[in-house]
Design an enzyme around this catalytic site. Structure first.
Site, short mmCIF file in Angstrom:
data_model
loop_
_atom_site.label_atom_id
_atom_site.label_comp_id
_atom_site.label_asym_id
_atom_site.label_seq_id
_atom_site.Cartn_x
_atom_site.Cartn_y
_atom_site.Cartn_z
N CYS A 168 0.81 -1.22 0.00
CA CYS A 168 0.00 0.00 0.00
C CYS A 168 0.84 1.27 0.00
O CYS A 168 0.31 2.36 -0.21
CB CYS A 168 -0.95 -0.01 1.20
SG CYS A 168 -2.06 -1.43 1.23
N HIS A 211 -3.40 7.03 1.98
CA HIS A 211 -3.81 5.72 1.50
C HIS A 211 -5.18 5.41 2.10
O HIS A 211 -5.40 5.55 3.31
CB HIS A 211 -2.78 4.67 1.92
CG HIS A 211 -3.27 3.27 1.83
ND1 HIS A 211 -3.84 2.75 0.69
CD2 HIS A 211 -3.29 2.27 2.76
CE1 HIS A 211 -4.18 1.50 0.91
NE2 HIS A 211 -3.87 1.18 2.14
N ASN A 235 -10.17 -0.54 0.26
CA ASN A 235 -8.71 -0.45 0.22
C ASN A 235 -8.21 -1.07 -1.08
O ASN A 235 -8.26 -2.28 -1.26
CB ASN A 235 -8.13 -1.19 1.43
CG ASN A 235 -6.62 -1.14 1.50
OD1 ASN A 235 -5.95 -0.83 0.52
ND2 ASN A 235 -6.08 -1.46 2.65
#
Length: 431
Positions: A207, A357, A387
Site C-alpha cells: 500500500c 492511503h 482499500n
C-alpha cells in the site's frame, strides 16, 4: 529513527532527512554543518576524464508566504576546458525539477456492496461501515485483468498530460499483485503501444508502493535525465482475500490509478520533500506469505535426494492484525508527514489537501486530527472502493482533480502505509 540513504535512478543517491533538488550523479552525499554538502559525480564517463569538487549550499526559496529549501552548487574543476558535452549535461541536470501534469484511473465493472458480502459472511452494512467507512468495492471478474485496468488508467493520465506514449521514458508499475511473477510493467508498455521501448519495471511495496514510485520517478528525472515518467499504482487484492474471513474480506477492492511526472525547470519543481521508511519487524502483523502446496502429488520423491524436487508453491491469503496495523498507521503517518514538511521547509498551514492511503476511515480521521487538518481538506473516496492498495492514492487524486476539488498550484500532503511494514509521505504541488 536514524535517517537512511536510498538509491533510486541510474546514478542518484539521497539523504532522506535532507531534500536535494536536481542533484545528478551523486555517489557520496553527507550532511555537514551549515547545510553544506560535498559530492562527486558518479557518471563513469565523466569520472574517467576529470575529478571535480562540487560544493553545495542550502538557500531559502519562497512558496507563497512560506519557504522551502533549495540547493545550489558551485564547482572547481581541473581541466574544465576539456569537459564539453559532459559538463553541460551535468549543468542541465543539476537545475532540473519535476512536476505532476496528468492523472487517470480505472476500476472493474463489478460492484460488491456490504449487503452482498452479508450473503456470504456473518456481517451487515452497519457493522462494516461504522468500523471502516466502506460501503462498496470493485472486484475483477470474468475476463477482466489487472494489466488492462492499469493500461486504461495510464491512457487517461497521458491524455490529460497531453503526452504521446512514444514520449514516455520510463514506466513504473507499483503493484503487489502482478499477473506475471516476473512483473507486468512491460505489458503496460505493450498495451500503450510505446514504439521507443522505454524501460518498464515493477515496484513492490504494497500500500506504500505508489509513494515509492513517485519518489523513484523524481530521482530518475533529476538524476538520470528522464523527461516523462509514467507511475501506475494497480492492485487486485481480491485474489488474495479469504472470502470467509469477515475481518479482511470487507476491506479490499481492485483498481488502478496513474500519474505522469515530467521534468521542468527547478523553479517549477512540484516535489518539495519526502520521507520513506520500512520496518521488517512488523511483517508479522500484515502479510500474504509464501507457502508450499502440502497436497501436491505431482512432486513425489525418487528416493535419491530428500526434499527434491520442490513442491509447487503459492501465497497465502492476506493475514492481518487489524488493531496493530491501526496503531502503526496512526503513529507513523503523522510523523512521516511532519518530517516531509520539515524537509520541504514548509509550514503545515500551507497544505491545501491531505491525501492518505485509503485503508480505513478511522485511520484517515485519526491522522487528520493529529495533524489538525480540517475534514473539508481531507480527500477520501474509501466508501466507494475500499482499500485498493497501491491504487488508492492515484485513484482518489484522479477523482479529486477531475471533480475540480484539486486545482493547479494546490499543495498536497500524501502518505502511504502498509505491508512490509512500509510507509512514506511526500509534499507535492499539483500541476
Amino acid at each position: 529513527m536514524a535517517s537512511a540513504t536510498i538509491a533510486a535512478g541510474p546514478t542518484f543517491s539521497l539523504q532522506l532527512r535532507h531534500q536535494v533538488f536536481g542533484s545528478v550523479g551523486i555517489s557520496n552525499l553527507r550532511q555537514h554543518q551549515g547545510h553544506s554538502l560535498l559530492f562527486t559525480p558518479a557518471a563513469s564517463t565523466i569520472r574517467k576524464r576529470f575529478c571535480p569538487s562540487i560544493s553545495m549550499y542550502q538557500i531559502g526559496k519562497s512558496l507563497s508566504d512560506g519557504t522551502f529549501n533549495s540547493i545550489v552548487c558551485s564547482s572547481t574543476v581541473e581541466g574544465a576546458d576539456k569537459l564539453s558535452m559532459d559538463q553541460s549535461r551535468v549543468s542541465r541536470l543539476v537545475s532540473r525539477g519535476c512536476k505532476l501534469i496528468g492523472c487517470g484511473s480505472a476500476v472493474p465493472a463489478l460492484k460488491i456492496s456490504n449487503d452482498d458480502l452479508a450473503k456470504i459472511v456473518d456481517t451487515n452494512d452497519e457493522w462494516i461501515s461504522v468500523r471502516t467507512g466502506i460501503r462498496n468495492r470493485r472486484v475483477l471478474s470474468g475476463k477482466d485483468n489487472l494489466t488492462d485496468l492499469a493500461a486504461e488508467a495510464a491512457r487517461k493520465a497521458l491524455e490529460m498530460a497531453e503526452v504521446d506514449p512514444n514520449d514516455i521514458d520510463l514506466i513504473l508499475l507499483c503493484s503487489s499483485t502482478p499477473e506475471d511473477l516476473f512483473g507486468s510493467a512491460p505489458q503496460i508498455q505493450k498495451a500503450l503501444g510505446c514504439k521507443s521501448n522505454p524501460l518498464a519495471f515493477d515496484i513492490t511495496a504494497a500500500c506504500s508502493g505508489f509513494m515509492m514510485g513517485l519518489v523513484s520517478a523524481a530521482c530518475y528525472i533529476r538524476g538520470g535525465g528522464f523527461k516523462n515518467v509514467l507511475v501506475v499504482g494497480a492492485d487486485a487484492l481480491s485474489r488474495y482475500v479469504d472470502w470467509t474471513d469477515r475481518g479482511t474480506c470487507i476491506l479490499f477492492g481492485d483498481a488502478a490509478g496513474a500519474v505522469v511526472m515530467q521534468a521542468c525547470d527547478i523553479g517549477e519543481d512540484g516535489l518539495f520533500g519526502f520521507d520513506l521508511h520500512s520496518d521488517g519487524e512488523g511483517q508479522r502483523h500484515l502479510n500474504a506469505s509464501f507457502k508450499e502446496n502440502e497436497s501436491d502429488r505431482a512432486c513425489g520423491t525418487n528416493g535419491s535426494v530428500i526434499g527434491f524436487p520442490p513442491k509447487t508453491s503459492s501465497y497465502s491469503c492476506i493475514q492481518m492484525n487489524g488493531k496493530e496495523v491501526f496503531r502503526f498507521a496512526v503513529r507513523v503517518v503523522p510523523q512521516s508527514i511532519e518530517a516531509a514538511l520539515e524537509n520541504a521547509g514548509l509550514p503545515q498551514s500551507k497544505i491545501d489537501w491531505l491525501l492518505l492511503h485509503q485503508a480505513n476511515q478511522r485511520i484517515i480521521d485519526a491522522v487528520a486530527t493529529r495533524l489538525e487538518v480540517p475534514s473539508e481538506h481531507v480527500i477520501s473516496n474509501l466508501s466507494n472502493y475500499g482499500n485498493t492498495s497501491a491504487a488508492s492514492i492515484p485513484l482518489a487524486l484522479d477523482e479529486a482533480v477531475r471533480s475540480g476539488k484539486v486545482q493547479a498550484g494546490h499543495v498536497i500532503a500524501a502518505a502511504g502505509f502498509g505491508a512490509g511494514l512500509t510507509w512514506g509521505s511526500a509534499i507535492l504541488r499539483w500541476g
